[in-house]
Design a protein around this motif. Structure first.
Motif, PDB file in Angstrom:
ATOM      1  N   VAL A 114      -9.473   0.656   6.324  1.00 55.24           N
ATOM      2  CA  VAL A 114      -8.089   1.122   6.195  1.00 55.24           C
ATOM      3  C   VAL A 114      -8.037   2.578   6.647  1.00 55.24           C
ATOM      4  O   VAL A 114      -8.751   3.429   6.113  1.00 55.24           O
ATOM      5  N   ARG A 115      -7.223   2.861   7.639  1.00 57.97           N
ATOM      6  CA  ARG A 115      -7.143   4.223   8.157  1.00 57.97           C
ATOM      7  C   ARG A 115      -6.236   5.082   7.269  1.00 57.97           C
ATOM      8  O   ARG A 115      -5.412   4.577   6.519  1.00 57.97           O
ATOM      9  N   GLY A 116      -6.414   6.385   7.385  1.00 62.89           N
ATOM     10  CA  GLY A 116      -5.560   7.300   6.650  1.00 62.89           C
ATOM     11  C   GLY A 116      -5.914   7.357   5.167  1.00 62.89           C
ATOM     12  O   GLY A 116      -7.014   7.000   4.740  1.00 62.89           O
ATOM     13  N   ASN A 117      -4.951   7.784   4.390  1.00 63.63           N
ATOM     14  CA  ASN A 117      -5.097   7.990   2.947  1.00 63.63           C
ATOM     15  C   ASN A 117      -4.284   6.904   2.246  1.00 63.63           C
ATOM     16  O   ASN A 117      -3.062   6.860   2.394  1.00 63.63           O
ATOM     17  N   ALA A 118      -4.943   6.014   1.525  1.00 63.33           N
ATOM     18  CA  ALA A 118      -4.255   4.831   1.005  1.00 63.33           C
ATOM     19  C   ALA A 118      -4.579   4.567  -0.465  1.00 63.33           C
ATOM     20  O   ALA A 118      -5.685   4.832  -0.929  1.00 63.33           O
ATOM     21  N   VAL A 134       0.843  -1.191   0.000  1.00 62.79           N
ATOM     22  CA  VAL A 134       0.000   0.000   0.000  1.00 62.79           C
ATOM     23  C   VAL A 134       0.881   1.246   0.000  1.00 62.79           C
ATOM     24  O   VAL A 134       1.931   1.282   0.641  1.00 62.79           O
ATOM     25  N   LEU A 135       0.470   2.241  -0.767  1.00 66.19           N
ATOM     26  CA  LEU A 135       1.064   3.580  -0.674  1.00 66.19           C
ATOM     27  C   LEU A 135       0.180   4.341   0.301  1.00 66.19           C
ATOM     28  O   LEU A 135      -1.027   4.478   0.079  1.00 66.19           O
ATOM     29  N   TRP A 136       0.778   4.853   1.404  1.00 63.21           N
ATOM     30  CA  TRP A 136      -0.039   5.357   2.508  1.00 63.21           C
ATOM     31  C   TRP A 136       0.468   6.694   3.016  1.00 63.21           C
ATOM     32  O   TRP A 136       1.672   6.973   2.992  1.00 63.21           O
ATOM     33  N   SER A 137      -0.476   7.512   3.469  1.00 61.06           N
ATOM     34  CA  SER A 137      -0.147   8.782   4.100  1.00 61.06           C
ATOM     35  C   SER A 137      -1.203   9.093   5.148  1.00 61.06           C
ATOM     36  O   SER A 137      -2.351   8.631   5.051  1.00 61.06           O
ATOM     37  N   ASP A 138      -0.824   9.875   6.158  1.00 56.33           N
ATOM     38  CA  ASP A 138      -1.817  10.358   7.116  1.00 56.33           C
ATOM     39  C   ASP A 138      -2.281  11.762   6.749  1.00 56.33           C
ATOM     40  O   ASP A 138      -3.013  12.407   7.511  1.00 56.33           O
ATOM     41  N   GLN A 139      -1.876  12.241   5.566  1.00 58.87           N
ATOM     42  CA  GLN A 139      -2.317  13.545   5.053  1.00 58.87           C
ATOM     43  C   GLN A 139      -3.451  13.330   4.048  1.00 58.87           C
ATOM     44  O   GLN A 139      -3.248  12.787   2.959  1.00 58.87           O
ATOM     45  N   ASP A 140      -4.632  13.761   4.394  1.00 58.37           N
ATOM     46  CA  ASP A 140      -5.813  13.502   3.559  1.00 58.37           C
ATOM     47  C   ASP A 140      -5.797  14.252   2.233  1.00 58.37           C
ATOM     48  O   ASP A 140      -6.493  13.874   1.292  1.00 58.37           O
ATOM     49  N   ASP A 141      -5.022  15.332   2.134  1.00 58.30           N
ATOM     50  CA  ASP A 141      -5.071  16.160   0.928  1.00 58.30           C
ATOM     51  C   ASP A 141      -4.157  15.673  -0.190  1.00 58.30           C
ATOM     52  O   ASP A 141      -4.116  16.263  -1.264  1.00 58.30           O
TER      53      ASP A 141
END
Length: 249
Positions: free
Chosen positions: A195-199, A104-111
């Motif tokens: 899945v939490r965050g931005n994925a 998964v490519l993941w970030s906790d930044q929604d934008d």
């Protein structure tokens, strides 16, 4: 000399309080959270406690070669368990696939626009977390995805924050050292399966299968107990938890 001293210290750490009711498990960092959930279930089932050491697959392989006192190795790939069997350091009959990972490519930044890998093409990308592809299969899979998208050469030139293992890669993202990064899906799956965050999940055809295998090590003084744990990983109880954590079979 220093490497041998470190392995000796590791051996002393494990052996000083080891009892017959304890199994020493070397586990790939991506599976640590899942193993921590499995451990109390197995202890209730067998009465045995798992002494867990987490790290990159490549590092564990090197430690085993240098005599690290593990009973079981839960690898993030097939290659290292195969090599250990060929080298006489693992029991051939014990080797089996306990999970198949998902990248998964993941970030906790929604934008950030992650879908389709758009963010990897963005000029706004400053740093991307990636576990060392030479020692960690998930890092190698991330490189494959970036190569397919035609962005790897550009990002390699100063935009990749390389981590030693997936736990550190996650820390880079959550601390702001990197805006996003390639992780194991299991690291960002919630208890309810969301899945939490931005994925963004790259297509599974865009990277080599993340088949993960386990072996009992030849140097283990309790191979029967090690095999019993691996057999338990094949039960419906264990497999249901592994699947819920974001893995396939």
């Amino acid at each position: 000399m220093m490497k041998k001293f470190c392995i000796y210290c590791l051996a002393m750490l494990f052996s000083s309080h080891l009892t017959a009711n304890e199994l020493r498990v070397a586990v790939a960092a991506n599976f640590l959270g899942t193993l921590n959930q499995l451990a109390p279930l197995y202890e209730a089932h067998s009465g045995q406690t798992l002494l867990i050491s987490s790290g990159s697959t490549g590092r564990h392989y090197a430690q085993i070669h240098n005599g690290a006192p593990f009973d079981i190795f839960l690898s993030a790939d097939v290659a290292r368990p195969e090599l250990l069997v060929e080298e006489g350091l693992a029991l051939a009959d014990s080797r089996f696939t306990y999970a198949r990972g998902v990248l998964v490519l993941w970030s906790d930044q929604d934008d950030l626009l992650l879908q389709g890998g758009e963010f990897l093409h963005s000029e706004a990308l400053q740093h991307l977390a990636l576990v060392n592809p030479r020692t960690a299969p998930y890092g190698a899979a991330g490189v494959e995805v970036m190569q397919l998208l035609g962005v790897y050469e550009r990002l390699q030139a100063g935009h990749i924050a390389q981590a030693e293992n997936l736990t550190q890669a996650m820390q880079y993202i959550t601390s702001g050292t990197a805006q996003a990064g390639f992780l194991a899906l299991s690291q960002v799956v919630e208890v309810d399966g969301s899945v939490r965050g931005n994925a963004w999940l790259p297509d599974s055809d865009s990277y080599a299968s993340l088949e993960q295998q386990a072996v009992v090590l030849s140097a283990s003084p309790q191979p029967e107990a090690g095999q019993a744990f691996l057999d338990w990983l094949k039960t419906d109880e264990a497999r249901a938890l592994i699947q819920a954590a974001g893995y396939g079979f």
